[in-house]
Design an enzyme around this catalytic site. Sequence first.
Site, mmCIF file in Angstrom:
data_model
loop_
_atom_site.group_PDB
_atom_site.id
_atom_site.type_symbol
_atom_site.label_atom_id
_atom_site.label_comp_id
_atom_site.label_asym_id
_atom_site.label_seq_id
_atom_site.Cartn_x
_atom_site.Cartn_y
_atom_site.Cartn_z
ATOM 1 N N SER A 5 -4.077 -5.067 18.309
ATOM 2 C CA SER A 5 -3.886 -6.182 19.229
ATOM 3 C C SER A 5 -3.479 -7.424 18.459
ATOM 4 O O SER A 5 -4.256 -7.954 17.654
ATOM 5 C CB SER A 5 -5.166 -6.457 20.015
ATOM 6 O OG SER A 5 -5.012 -7.623 20.801
ATOM 7 N N HIS B 222 0.105 -4.169 20.480
ATOM 8 C CA HIS B 222 -0.441 -4.580 21.774
ATOM 9 C C HIS B 222 -0.355 -6.091 21.900
ATOM 10 O O HIS B 222 -0.853 -6.840 21.057
ATOM 11 C CB HIS B 222 -1.896 -4.122 21.899
ATOM 12 C CG HIS B 222 -2.485 -4.356 23.259
ATOM 13 N ND1 HIS B 222 -2.226 -3.537 24.330
ATOM 14 C CD2 HIS B 222 -3.317 -5.326 23.716
ATOM 15 C CE1 HIS B 222 -2.881 -3.986 25.392
ATOM 16 N NE2 HIS B 222 -3.538 -5.076 25.046
ATOM 17 N N ASP C 62 -1.086 -9.417 24.252
ATOM 18 C CA ASP C 62 -1.874 -9.952 25.363
ATOM 19 C C ASP C 62 -1.237 -11.223 25.895
ATOM 20 O O ASP C 62 -1.238 -12.261 25.216
ATOM 21 C CB ASP C 62 -3.309 -10.241 24.912
ATOM 22 C CG ASP C 62 -4.105 -8.964 24.698
ATOM 23 O OD1 ASP C 62 -4.170 -8.145 25.632
ATOM 24 O OD2 ASP C 62 -4.653 -8.780 23.601
ATOM 25 N N MET D 26 -1.548 -14.064 28.541
ATOM 26 C CA MET D 26 -2.541 -14.695 29.417
ATOM 27 C C MET D 26 -1.991 -16.015 29.949
ATOM 28 O O MET D 26 -1.379 -16.776 29.201
ATOM 29 C CB MET D 26 -3.847 -14.957 28.658
ATOM 30 C CG MET D 26 -4.441 -13.750 27.985
ATOM 31 S SD MET D 26 -6.018 -14.155 27.181
ATOM 32 C CE MET D 26 -6.306 -12.669 26.221
ATOM 33 N N HIS E 194 0.182 -6.397 27.914
ATOM 34 C CA HIS E 194 -0.889 -6.456 28.910
ATOM 35 C C HIS E 194 -0.824 -7.837 29.554
ATOM 36 O O HIS E 194 -1.094 -8.849 28.903
ATOM 37 C CB HIS E 194 -2.227 -6.210 28.213
ATOM 38 C CG HIS E 194 -3.422 -6.432 29.075
ATOM 39 N ND1 HIS E 194 -4.705 -6.514 28.548
ATOM 40 C CD2 HIS E 194 -3.568 -6.576 30.421
ATOM 41 C CE1 HIS E 194 -5.563 -6.713 29.536
ATOM 42 N NE2 HIS E 194 -4.893 -6.768 30.684
ATOM 43 N N MET F 223 -2.251 -10.486 31.689
ATOM 44 C CA MET F 223 -3.428 -11.061 32.330
ATOM 45 C C MET F 223 -3.000 -12.317 33.054
ATOM 46 O O MET F 223 -3.251 -13.448 32.613
ATOM 47 C CB MET F 223 -4.515 -11.334 31.279
ATOM 48 C CG MET F 223 -5.203 -10.078 30.812
ATOM 49 S SD MET F 223 -6.174 -10.319 29.301
ATOM 50 C CE MET F 223 -4.938 -9.919 28.062
ATOM 51 N N MET G 259 -10.349 -1.593 30.655
ATOM 52 C CA MET G 259 -10.907 -2.641 29.805
ATOM 53 C C MET G 259 -12.372 -2.321 29.499
ATOM 54 O O MET G 259 -13.160 -2.050 30.398
ATOM 55 C CB MET G 259 -10.813 -4.002 30.493
ATOM 56 C CG MET G 259 -9.394 -4.545 30.630
ATOM 57 S SD MET G 259 -8.524 -4.737 29.047
ATOM 58 C CE MET G 259 -9.591 -5.934 28.198
ATOM 59 N N ASP H 76 -9.354 -0.829 25.717
ATOM 60 C CA ASP H 76 -9.161 -2.085 24.997
ATOM 61 C C ASP H 76 -10.442 -2.900 25.047
ATOM 62 O O ASP H 76 -10.942 -3.229 26.118
ATOM 63 C CB ASP H 76 -8.013 -2.864 25.650
ATOM 64 C CG ASP H 76 -7.739 -4.205 24.978
ATOM 65 O OD1 ASP H 76 -8.367 -4.505 23.948
ATOM 66 O OD2 ASP H 76 -6.878 -4.951 25.497
ATOM 67 N N SER I 174 -9.836 -7.228 16.354
ATOM 68 C CA SER I 174 -10.544 -7.806 15.210
ATOM 69 C C SER I 174 -11.008 -6.747 14.226
ATOM 70 O O SER I 174 -11.054 -7.002 13.018
ATOM 71 C CB SER I 174 -11.731 -8.639 15.703
ATOM 72 O OG SER I 174 -12.573 -7.883 16.558
#
Length: 222
Positions: free
Chosen positions: A8, A32, A34, A36, A65, A67, A140, A174, A197
Amino acid sequence: MGVKIAPSMLSSDFSNLSEAKFMLDCGADWLHMDIMDGHFVPNLTIGAPVIESLRKHTKAYLDCHLMVTNPIDYVEPMGKAGASGFTFHVEVSKENWQELIVRIKSKGMRPGVVLKPGTPIEEVYPLIDSENPVEMVLVMTVEPVFGGQKFIPEMMDKVRALRKKCRSLDIEVDGGLGPSTIDMAASAGANCIVAGSSVFGAPEPAALISLMRKSVSENHQN
């Protein structure tokens, strides 16, 4: 259906996108991303311009992804930017998911659907059973907002139910995936693993990616 390990990029140093190449060199299959909007979730991250910049330097699968509150507004810019997969939240697409899938495919992207921990797995079944279905379901295993959260093991019941229903579906997980949780996800039936992480903070990211791949492969052979 194959094993896909997707670091990620939310856990990367956004000022140093060469970390994307490093992760691919370490054996990652996907990256990946994210996206948002600061509305569907309180955090605000990246958008189409970063995807476009990254695409100029890699042919890797960019697993996006979304969001966001209005995913349909993002289809055209994400497709133009070079996104490979476009995964939208079932919670905000109950009225227009059929149109979303059509538009996503028309832009050359692979449609996926994602659900938050509090959303029943049954809510994605119509999108899987449709004549024009999504091609991946993301479960999730943390609340979708910030990286570094603790894995919620109860979410594996959703993965097991999905795998029992769809033997060849790509099932992604995820949130909180690492050495202590990968076996739970793999044994439940997940074949696409997002790790943030744990991978970026690992002394040897390549070794951790290899470990996760081995866990998924062995569980799927059994």
